[in-house]
Design an enzyme around this catalytic site. Structure first.
Site, short mmCIF file in Angstrom:
data_model
loop_
_atom_site.label_atom_id
_atom_site.label_comp_id
_atom_site.label_asym_id
_atom_site.label_seq_id
_atom_site.Cartn_x
_atom_site.Cartn_y
_atom_site.Cartn_z
N GLU A 53 6.13 6.23 10.83
CA GLU A 53 6.24 4.99 10.06
C GLU A 53 7.01 3.95 10.86
O GLU A 53 7.79 4.30 11.75
CB GLU A 53 7.03 5.23 8.76
CG GLU A 53 6.33 6.11 7.75
CD GLU A 53 7.09 6.16 6.44
OE1 GLU A 53 8.18 6.78 6.39
OE2 GLU A 53 6.61 5.56 5.46
N SER A 100 -6.20 -7.34 2.23
CA SER A 100 -6.46 -8.44 3.17
C SER A 100 -6.84 -7.84 4.51
O SER A 100 -7.13 -8.53 5.46
CB SER A 100 -5.20 -9.29 3.33
OG SER A 100 -4.13 -8.47 3.70
N GLY A 142 10.04 0.31 7.51
CA GLY A 142 9.34 0.71 6.29
C GLY A 142 9.17 2.21 6.21
O GLY A 142 8.06 2.72 6.20
N LYS A 198 -10.71 3.28 8.40
CA LYS A 198 -10.91 3.08 6.96
C LYS A 198 -12.38 3.11 6.54
O LYS A 198 -12.69 3.36 5.38
CB LYS A 198 -10.25 1.79 6.50
CG LYS A 198 -8.74 1.91 6.51
CD LYS A 198 -8.13 1.38 5.25
CE LYS A 198 -6.64 1.63 5.15
NZ LYS A 198 -5.87 1.17 6.32
N ASP A 237 9.46 4.45 3.89
CA ASP A 237 9.48 4.95 2.51
C ASP A 237 9.04 6.40 2.37
O ASP A 237 9.57 7.14 1.55
CB ASP A 237 8.61 4.05 1.60
CG ASP A 237 7.17 4.03 2.06
OD1 ASP A 237 6.90 3.39 3.09
OD2 ASP A 237 6.32 4.67 1.41
N SER A 244 -5.31 4.41 15.19
CA SER A 244 -5.97 4.19 13.90
C SER A 244 -6.81 2.93 13.79
O SER A 244 -7.72 2.88 12.96
CB SER A 244 -4.94 4.22 12.77
OG SER A 244 -3.98 3.21 12.96
#
Ligand SMILES: *Cc1c(COP(=O)(O)O)cnc(C)c1O
Length: 322
Positions: free
Chosen positions: A205, A79, A209, A54, A211, A304
């Site tokens: 995923e 968070s 979850g 990130k 989606d 990651s």
């Protein structure tokens, strides 16, 4: 439809990140290759600054602020790894940062974010809406809001991880990438399309979850309840308006893995590769080990992130089946 980013945006991001982000190592493992029959290349973003990819997107976004935006500051709500990434990038660029975090965020994450000099605004996650708080702060104080994935500068920054990987190891048959809101995979897919056009980009995923898998099947962004999974970086409820079209256009398929497979992959990383990997960071490897058939292929695996509390890490590793 035009996509939110092009390869040139990733190249520009690489210039901005040069000498600032780590060029993370690409590791190989004979035992991982023996297990899968593939030739695996692990891109170790757990060794990136702040412990996750990130930082790439955060820095690429903040480095493009106008002088006025810089003077006023940035706000982010998170968070997790995005908070630390924004806080460090802001500190490096001399930009004031405000991070909206739940009152009950892990103390280690609060301390890390504060350690990078950010101001933390707490909210009650059961009663208040963090997006509304972030937007209100942005409006009141003239701050620029940088979201964790649905922003072209964030997506382009994340894509630099895959660009480095292709530069280091050459063309690949497949690139396996975890998916939360889709910032990482959309940037990586744009890099893959340009640098290794034959490479199949596969998203992963958590089973609880899925989606984005559902969204691809439905042909529109599907919203789900907050999924119950240990992969907290992929507990997103829906893909982004900008990330989803890129995923639709460039990602070959999305597979899912159960939490138990994440724990087994984390244990493999610890025992065999001496790497500390957080549950979300183990998604791609877990799919390579337990879901995908990649024998004979050259495969990139994005690791990651590696941020987790030591007590939690010990607990997860000791609960793993051998
Ligand atoms: C944020 C995050 C993800 C998910 O990234 P998206 O860009 O939201 O898809 C995966 N792994 C880690 C470690 C993260 O911090």
């Amino acid at each position: 439809m035009t996509l939110a980013i092009r390869f040139a945006d990733i190249e520009a991001a690489r210039e901005r990140l040069r000498g600032v982000a780590h060029r993370t190592p690409v590791l190989t493992s004979r035992s991982a290759d023996a297990r899968t029959g593939a030739r695996l290349f692990f891109k170790c973003e757990n060794l990136q600054r702040t412990g996750a990819f990130k930082f790439r997107g955060a820095y690429n976004a903040l480095a493009q602020f106008s002088p006025e935006q810089r003077a006023r500051g940035v706000v982010a709500f998170s968070s997790g790894n995005h908070a630390q990434a924004i806080a460090l990038a802001a500190q490096l660029l001399g930009i004031p940062a405000t991070i909206v975090m739940p009152q009950d965020a892990p103390p280690i994450k609060i301390e890390a974010t504060r350690g990078y000099g950010a101001e933390i605004v707490f909210y009650d996650r059961y009663r208040e809406d963090r997006e509304a708080i972030g937007r209100a702060l942005a409006a009141e104080r003239g701050l620029t809001l940088i979201p964790p994935f649905d922003h072209p500068h964030v997506m382009a920054g994340q894509g630099t991880a895959a660009a480095e990987l292709f530069e280091d190891v050459g063309a690949l048959d497949a690139l396996v990438v975890c998916v939360g809101g889709g910032g990482l995979i959309s940037g990586c897919a744009v890099a893959a399309k340009h640098l290794a056009p034959g490479c199949r980009v596969i998203g992963v995923e958590p089973e609880a979850g899925n989606d984005v898998q559902l969204s691809l099947a439905a042909g529109r962004i599907v919203h789900i309840d907050v999924p119950a999974t240990i992969a907290d970086g992929a507990q997103t409820q829906h893909a982004g308006q900008l990330t989803f079209p890129v995923i639709q256009a460039l990602v070959a398929e999305i597979v899912t893995v159960p939490d138990a497979a994440l724990v087994r992959a984390m244990r493999f990383f610890a025992e065999r590769m001496k790497l500390v990997v957080e549950p979300t960071g183990a998604l791609a490897a877990a799919a390579v080990f337990e879901r995908l058939s990649l024998a004979g292929r050259r495969v990139g695996v994005i690791v990651s992130g590696g941020n987790l509390d030591c007590a939690r890490y010990a607990q997860l590793l000791s609960s793993a089946s051998p």
